[in-house]
Design an enzyme around this catalytic site. Structure first.
Site, PDB file in Angstrom:
ATOM      1  NE  ARG A 283       6.089 -20.675 -48.374  1.00  0.00           N
ATOM      2  CZ  ARG A 283       5.860 -21.655 -47.505  1.00  0.00           C
ATOM      3  NH1 ARG A 283       4.624 -21.994 -47.181  1.00  0.00           N
ATOM      4  NH2 ARG A 283       6.875 -22.310 -46.953  1.00  0.00           N
ATOM      5  CG  HIS A 287       3.200 -19.329 -44.161  1.00  0.00           C
ATOM      6  ND1 HIS A 287       2.187 -19.522 -45.069  1.00  0.00           N
ATOM      7  CD2 HIS A 287       2.613 -18.820 -43.052  1.00  0.00           C
ATOM      8  CE1 HIS A 287       1.041 -19.156 -44.545  1.00  0.00           C
ATOM      9  NE2 HIS A 287       1.264 -18.724 -43.319  1.00  0.00           N
ATOM     10  CE1 TYR A 296       7.865 -25.590 -45.392  1.00  0.00           C
ATOM     11  CE2 TYR A 296       8.380 -24.739 -43.214  1.00  0.00           C
ATOM     12  CZ  TYR A 296       7.921 -24.538 -44.499  1.00  0.00           C
ATOM     13  OH  TYR A 296       7.525 -23.285 -44.892  1.00  0.00           O
TER      14      TYR A 296
END
Length: 388
Positions: A283, A287, A296
């Protein structure tokens, strides 16, 4: 019945790789699961006697079509992200980096197959003939879906994580009872694989030998949780515990995704039951537009995956093989910009729905509670008109 495809079991070694033995071999295979790949990140074809035959019919024209699908899907996705940033959409879930997994698997489907997506399968929707602008109504808040699922055999987007796998399994069981030779495919992510619904779907589909393909796009991150915090084994190996084959494919390789999905769908149509396909991809973006991936994950990780871009490798192959020229790419760029313009215009022109319409189509017949809530909401709206 085998519990893992032969492609997943056979190690693919280069001629210069030393053959390990005993525990060393087992450890090496566990550390680096094998995956099916037909086109390298550099744009070179890979010989694979097992899966290459599944794309032997793909001509240069077909490959240009797959490339076009990916480019236009990415352009639509980028426009939707921009529209959200401009306040035109409430939320958007980008597919950036996952184009090959979706276009490859989507183009493997027959018209009579049925698709159960999550909320990120914009490329699959494109393959099923759903107008891209229809995907945006729900994210703008003007409808609950925007298309008729039965027109394209493409179900409405599913926001609840993993529940569509149970819907797909039940639908596939119905197909089997009807005696049809069509198949069902259910899309979900690596994060959803931890959901109880997904594991229940695996159980039912195996026991009832349902003609369903579980297509997991492992994009490495379940929002902020990396895959290694969710599973102790590669995801495709989970299928073994339920009694059906699992296979890992290079999710950034459109040809490999096309070949493996065709193989899995043919198994389903022959009455050989479910298959778990793990498309190993990444990805590239957030998100959703409410997420900040810089909190993160490291930039170096993204940069490493950028070198495996699914669109760039097809372009490299087309150029090297003479399958396309600069005129083709220039024409596609113009088409891409026209699509972006159309999406902007259509979204901004979407009318706001009547507030009372939320009470319609809740039940097939009348319902006293809905009638009561409709009357209360009507009175609430009327209170503003009266100046209270």
């Amino acid at each position: 019945m085998t519990v893992e495809s032969t492609a997943a079991r056979k190690p693919r070694r280069s001629s210069g790789t030393k053959r390990a033995t005993g525990k060393t071999a087992a450890a090496a295979q566990a550390a680096e699961p094998q995956l099916v790949q037909l086109l390298t990140p550099e744009g070179d074809r890979v010989e694979d006697p097992e899966f290459a035959p599944y794309v032997a019919d793909i001509s240069a024209d077909d490959l240009r079509g797959l490339y076009r699908d990916m480019v236009l899907t990415r352009r639509f996705d980028a426009e939707a992200t921009a529209l959200q940033r401009q306040g035109e959409l409430g939320l958007w879930a980008s597919l950036l980096g996952q184009e090959a997994a979706q276009i490859g698997s989507g183009r493997a489907l027959r018209d009579d197959d049925y698709v159960f997506p999550t909320y990120r399968e914009h490329g699959v929707a494109w393959c099923r003939g759903v107008d891209p602008t229809n995907l945006l109504g729900m994210f703008r808040g003007v409808n609950h879906g925007g298309w008729d699922p039965n027109s394209n055999n493409f179900h409405l987007y599913t926001i609840v994580i993993g529940s569509q796998t149970l819907h797909a399994t039940g639908y596939a069981m119905g197909i089997a009872k009807d005696g049809a030779d069509s198949a069902v495919i259910a899309y979900f992510g690596d994060g959803a694989s931890s959901q109880g619904d997904v594991n229940e779907a695996f159980t039912f589909s195996a026991v009832y030998n349902a003609p369903v393909v579980f297509f997991c796009q492992n994009n490495q991150w379940a929002i902020s949780e990396p895959t290694e915090r969710q599973t102790r084994v590669p995801l495709y190996q989970r299928a073994a515990g339920f009694g059906f084959p699992g296979i890992r494919v290079d999710g950034n390789d459109v040809l490999a995704c096309l070949a493996v999905t065709r193989w899995a769908l043919e198994r389903a149509r022959r009455g050989e039951g479910p298959t778990l396909v793990e498309a190993f991809t990444y990805r590239m973006g957030a998100h959703t537009t409410s997420d900040d991936p810089t909190r993160y994950r490291r930039d170096e990780e993204r940069e490493a995956w950028e070198a495996k871009d699914p669109i760039a490798r097809v372009k490299a192959y087309l150029l090297a093989s003479g399958g396309a020229d600069e005129e083709f790419f220039d024409s596609l760029e113009s088409e891409s910009e026209a699509l972006g313009k159309r999406v902007r215009e259509v979204v901004r022109a979407m009318p706001d729905p009547d507030g009372m319409s939320m009470f319609e189509n809740v039940y097939a017949d009348g319902h006293a509670l809905v009638d009561e809530e409709r009357a209360e909401f009507a009175a609430y709206l009327a209170s503003f008109e009266e100046g209270h």
